[in-house]
Design a protein around this motif. Structure first.
Motif, PDB file in Angstrom:
ATOM      1  N   GLU A  44       0.869  -1.183   0.000  1.00  0.00           N
ATOM      2  CA  GLU A  44       0.000   0.000   0.000  1.00  0.00           C
ATOM      3  C   GLU A  44       0.902   1.227   0.000  1.00  0.00           C
ATOM      4  OE1 GLU A  44      -3.552   0.393   2.545  1.00  0.00           O
ATOM      5  OE2 GLU A  44      -2.660   2.294   3.207  1.00  0.00           O
ATOM      6  N   PHE A  45       0.578   2.168  -0.880  1.00  0.00           N
ATOM      7  CA  PHE A  45       1.365   3.389  -0.996  1.00  0.00           C
ATOM      8  C   PHE A  45       0.451   4.590  -0.796  1.00  0.00           C
ATOM      9  CE2 PHE A  45       3.385   0.178  -3.648  1.00  0.00           C
ATOM     10  CZ  PHE A  45       4.683   0.194  -3.148  1.00  0.00           C
ATOM     11  N   ARG A  46       0.923   5.559  -0.039  1.00  0.00           N
ATOM     12  CA  ARG A  46       0.200   6.817   0.172  1.00  0.00           C
ATOM     13  C   ARG A  46       1.168   7.976  -0.072  1.00  0.00           C
ATOM     14  NH1 ARG A  46      -4.616   6.552   3.594  1.00  0.00           N
ATOM     15  NH2 ARG A  46      -4.981   4.394   4.277  1.00  0.00           N
ATOM     16  N   THR A  47       0.671   8.988  -0.707  1.00  0.00           N
ATOM     17  CA  THR A  47       1.481  10.191  -0.874  1.00  0.00           C
ATOM     18  C   THR A  47       0.565  11.402  -0.893  1.00  0.00           C
ATOM     19  OG1 THR A  47       3.351  11.128  -2.113  1.00  0.00           O
ATOM     20  CG2 THR A  47       1.475  10.312  -3.400  1.00  0.00           C
ATOM     21  N   ARG A  48       1.085  12.534  -0.461  1.00  0.00           N
ATOM     22  CA  ARG A  48       0.286  13.764  -0.413  1.00  0.00           C
ATOM     23  C   ARG A  48       0.902  14.841  -1.299  1.00  0.00           C
ATOM     24  NH1 ARG A  48      -2.264  14.814   5.656  1.00  0.00           N
ATOM     25  NH2 ARG A  48      -3.453  12.849   5.717  1.00  0.00           N
ATOM     26  N   PHE A  49       0.011  15.636  -1.866  1.00  0.00           N
ATOM     27  CA  PHE A  49       0.403  16.793  -2.670  1.00  0.00           C
ATOM     28  C   PHE A  49      -0.248  18.020  -2.057  1.00  0.00           C
ATOM     29  CE2 PHE A  49      -0.189  13.088  -5.490  1.00  0.00           C
ATOM     30  CZ  PHE A  49       1.117  12.915  -5.930  1.00  0.00           C
ATOM     31  N   LEU A  50       0.513  19.106  -1.907  1.00  0.00           N
ATOM     32  CA  LEU A  50      -0.003  20.308  -1.240  1.00  0.00           C
ATOM     33  C   LEU A  50       0.016  21.494  -2.197  1.00  0.00           C
ATOM     34  CD1 LEU A  50       1.710  19.985   2.263  1.00  0.00           C
ATOM     35  CD2 LEU A  50      -0.625  19.343   1.603  1.00  0.00           C
ATOM     36  N   PRO A  51      -1.087  21.761  -2.896  1.00  0.00           N
ATOM     37  CA  PRO A  51      -1.170  22.909  -3.806  1.00  0.00           C
ATOM     38  C   PRO A  51      -1.356  24.233  -3.076  1.00  0.00           C
ATOM     39  CG  PRO A  51      -2.718  21.158  -4.411  1.00  0.00           C
ATOM     40  CD  PRO A  51      -2.253  20.892  -3.020  1.00  0.00           C
ATOM     41  N   ALA A  52      -1.775  24.180  -1.792  1.00  0.00           N
ATOM     42  CA  ALA A  52      -2.032  25.402  -1.033  1.00  0.00           C
ATOM     43  C   ALA A  52      -1.715  25.128   0.433  1.00  0.00           C
ATOM     44  CB  ALA A  52      -3.485  25.847  -1.195  1.00  0.00           C
ATOM     45  N   ARG A  53      -1.619  26.178   1.207  1.00  0.00           N
ATOM     46  CA  ARG A  53      -1.287  26.041   2.625  1.00  0.00           C
ATOM     47  C   ARG A  53      -2.344  25.197   3.343  1.00  0.00           C
ATOM     48  NH1 ARG A  53       2.091  29.103   5.571  1.00  0.00           N
ATOM     49  NH2 ARG A  53       2.159  30.670   3.911  1.00  0.00           N
ATOM     50  N   ALA A 109       3.784  22.396  -7.696  1.00  0.00           N
ATOM     51  CA  ALA A 109       5.165  22.588  -8.142  1.00  0.00           C
ATOM     52  C   ALA A 109       5.765  23.866  -7.565  1.00  0.00           C
ATOM     53  CB  ALA A 109       5.213  22.611  -9.663  1.00  0.00           C
ATOM     54  N   LEU A 110       4.950  24.880  -7.351  1.00  0.00           N
ATOM     55  CA  LEU A 110       5.436  26.116  -6.755  1.00  0.00           C
ATOM     56  C   LEU A 110       5.710  25.935  -5.269  1.00  0.00           C
ATOM     57  CD1 LEU A 110       3.140  28.730  -8.545  1.00  0.00           C
ATOM     58  CD2 LEU A 110       5.566  28.302  -8.957  1.00  0.00           C
ATOM     59  N   HIS A 111       4.889  25.124  -4.598  1.00  0.00           N
ATOM     60  CA  HIS A 111       5.101  24.859  -3.173  1.00  0.00           C
ATOM     61  C   HIS A 111       6.280  23.929  -2.937  1.00  0.00           C
ATOM     62  CE1 HIS A 111       2.190  26.754  -0.557  1.00  0.00           C
ATOM     63  NE2 HIS A 111       1.237  26.564  -1.452  1.00  0.00           N
ATOM     64  N   ASP A 112       6.458  22.947  -3.830  1.00  0.00           N
ATOM     65  CA  ASP A 112       7.484  21.934  -3.633  1.00  0.00           C
ATOM     66  C   ASP A 112       8.300  21.779  -4.912  1.00  0.00           C
ATOM     67  OD1 ASP A 112       9.079  19.788  -3.120  1.00  0.00           O
ATOM     68  OD2 ASP A 112       7.473  18.407  -2.600  1.00  0.00           O
ATOM     69  N   PRO A 113       9.496  22.359  -4.963  1.00  0.00           N
ATOM     70  CA  PRO A 113      10.318  22.290  -6.179  1.00  0.00           C
ATOM     71  C   PRO A 113      10.676  20.877  -6.623  1.00  0.00           C
ATOM     72  CG  PRO A 113      11.132  23.986  -4.682  1.00  0.00           C
ATOM     73  CD  PRO A 113      10.113  23.197  -3.925  1.00  0.00           C
ATOM     74  N   THR A 114      10.546  19.872  -5.725  1.00  0.00           N
ATOM     75  CA  THR A 114      10.869  18.506  -6.129  1.00  0.00           C
ATOM     76  C   THR A 114       9.774  17.882  -6.980  1.00  0.00           C
ATOM     77  OG1 THR A 114       9.878  17.421  -4.185  1.00  0.00           O
ATOM     78  CG2 THR A 114      12.159  18.221  -3.983  1.00  0.00           C
ATOM     79  N   LEU A 115       8.578  18.456  -6.958  1.00  0.00           N
ATOM     80  CA  LEU A 115       7.456  17.928  -7.735  1.00  0.00           C
ATOM     81  C   LEU A 115       7.245  18.797  -8.967  1.00  0.00           C
ATOM     82  CD1 LEU A 115       4.974  16.948  -4.896  1.00  0.00           C
ATOM     83  CD2 LEU A 115       6.114  15.405  -6.484  1.00  0.00           C
ATOM     84  N   ARG A 116       8.039  18.567  -9.974  1.00  0.00           N
ATOM     85  CA  ARG A 116       7.966  19.378 -11.186  1.00  0.00           C
ATOM     86  C   ARG A 116       6.712  19.019 -11.975  1.00  0.00           C
ATOM     87  NH1 ARG A 116      14.177  20.346 -12.992  1.00  0.00           N
ATOM     88  NH2 ARG A 116      13.162  21.959 -14.240  1.00  0.00           N
ATOM     89  N   HIS A 117       6.234  19.996 -12.718  1.00  0.00           N
ATOM     90  CA  HIS A 117       5.039  19.789 -13.548  1.00  0.00           C
ATOM     91  C   HIS A 117       5.384  20.162 -14.988  1.00  0.00           C
ATOM     92  CE1 HIS A 117       1.019  19.706 -15.048  1.00  0.00           C
ATOM     93  NE2 HIS A 117       0.933  21.024 -15.189  1.00  0.00           N
ATOM     94  N   PRO A 118       5.106  19.270 -15.950  1.00  0.00           N
ATOM     95  CA  PRO A 118       4.472  17.959 -15.782  1.00  0.00           C
ATOM     96  C   PRO A 118       5.459  16.922 -15.272  1.00  0.00           C
ATOM     97  CG  PRO A 118       4.812  18.457 -18.105  1.00  0.00           C
ATOM     98  CD  PRO A 118       5.273  19.655 -17.356  1.00  0.00           C
TER      99      PRO A 118
END
Length: 448
Positions: A44-53, A109-118
């Protein structure tokens, strides 16, 4: 929040994307390997993405169960609130239009530079986005291609297919096609298009009395909308308030990024205007120079301009810096989508079992699928069978059911199907129909 380490490591393995797309062969191999290793607990894998505070998305994937869901995370809710899920039984994956997915990925991507888009986020969450009449393939196709190129590097050599061209022509060598101007998209992009294209199926967006956007389908076209985001849904069925708050937060993230004082300088505005033109990707170095001179010396947007992971990444960075609508620059840079004229049909093929062996259905499906794939026209698979009572009260095998996906040229695909049926003496008893209502029967051409 960076991509979960365990999920990132799993995504690098060759069988990840087949498992994520619920490929039956990959799932069987996965289960057998775990059984041989004596592993009892399912992955089982879980991950979170945070586009806003404090507002985000949580993705959960269970490979062994062919199950994935998406939830909203917010301070107001004790637990993540499910917005969509996908499995092989009672799926509801139609959560958002491309524009919302793109917005959320840009803000993350703006909040987290490691998650580039696309990149990884868009590739993983594309299964929860779908196409309706309001969507622009000229914008979407390059982002989808780039997302899969970033996350499926080990499949690049065999993942591109000819999406347009003379009917019945086989995909050629990629280098040959590029040299001769052929237009191509990745196989993953085309597969997503086949599965999530709901244009022309009566799907419409509307605004509810509470101000939240909802989606519904007005007619049965055979390609169904499966979404909890319905006009009559309650907050328990779909967290409208949390979803709207998430979109507003992501919008503010982008607006804040586009409000840097450097972007008001005349030299910067001229460089941005030049980059928004069809050949603007050739002017990125001048834009980078203007940005640095104006005081913007670091951050995800400057990196996307100076060292983009793909041209699509640079395109959305320019749009954000210039305050342009989503997709404006991408459409100018990439031009008409190779999927602009693409069509997908789902057909039901019923094969009478009488006069054939017990494995005729599966054998024929494999043979037909190979013939369709060889000509770039689609694929086929078995989806079930029927039985009838015999004189003794038992059951006998009566028919096999196949699903056939056809790409772009329906008459050519029907001719391939007819030839395969005729070769097995099964054309007279076979029944070929459109999957959607009114399930019209498709006549099979006579042998030439």
């Amino acid at each position: 929040m960076p991509l979960d380490h365990d999920l990132a490591a799993r995504m690098a393995q060759p069988d990840f994307w087949p498992l994520y797309s619920f490929d039956a062969t990959a799932v069987r191999a996965h289960d057998e390997a775990r059984g041989e290793a004596g592993e009892e607990d399912e992955e089982e894998f879980r991950t979170r993405f945070l586009p806003a505070r404090e507002l985000g998305l949580e993705l959960r994937f269970e490979p062994g169960f062919s199950y994935v869901d998406l939830a909203v995370v917010s301070p107001e809710a004790a637990e993540p609130e499910i917005v969509g899920w996908d499995d092989t039984a009672h799926f509801h994956p139609h959560v958002m239009p491309w524009s919302e997915l793109d917005l959320l990925c840009r803000a993350t991507a703006l909040h987290d530079p490691t998650l580039r888009h696309p990149g990884a986020m868009s590739a993983l969450l594309l299964r929860f986005a779908f196409l309706t009449e309001q969507d622009d393939l000229d914008t979407i196709t390059p982002f989808t291609d780039a997302a899969f190129a970033e996350t499926c590097p080990h499949r690049i050599s065999d993942a591109v297919v000819l999406s347009t061209g003379p009917a019945g022509t086989a995909p050629a060598d990629p280098a040959h096609d590029i040299a001769h101007g052929a237009v191509r998209v990745r196989e993953e992009t085309r597969a997503w298009f086949d599965q999530r294209d709901l244009r022309g199926t009566g799907v419409t967006w509307s605004t509810r009395p509470d101000g939240h956007r909802a989606v519904h389908q007005e007619k049965d076209s055979g390609t169904h909308l499966y979404s909890s985001r319905a006009p009559e849904a309650t907050e328990e069925e779909f967290p409208f308030t949390a979803w709207s708050r998430l979109l507003r937060g992501a919008t503010r993230t982008l607006e804040d990024a586009g409000a840097h004082p450097a972007l008001r300088r005349p030299e910067t505005r001229r460089a941005l205007d030049r980059c928004a033109e069809p050949d603007g990707h050739t002017q990125l170095s001048r834009l980078a120079t203007a940005l640095r001179a104006a005081g913007l010396t670091e951050g995800p947007l400057l990196r996307a301009v100076t060292r983009p992971s793909s041209r699509a990444e640079a395109a959305w960075a320019v749009e954000t810096l210039a305050g342009l609508p989503q997709g404006r620059v991408a459409a100018a840079w990439f031009g008409r989508s190779p999927l602009a004229d693409a069509r997908t049909w789902y057909l039901d093929l019923t094969l009478a079992a009488a006069g054939h062996g017990s494995r005729f259905g599966s054998t024929f499906a494999a043979e037909l699928s190979a013939a369709l794939e060889e000509t770039g026209l689609g694929w086929a698979e078995t989806t079930g069978s029927t039985s009838v009572r015999d004189a003794k009260g038992g059951y006998v095998h009566a028919s096999d059911l196949l699903t056939v996906l056809v790409r772009d040229d329906l008459p050519a695909a029907v001719r391939v199907i007819a030839r395969r049926l005729q070769a097995h003496g099964a054309a007279r008893t076979a029944d070929l129909r459109h999957s959607g209502a009114p399930r019209e029967r498709i006549p099979l051409p006579e042998p030439s």
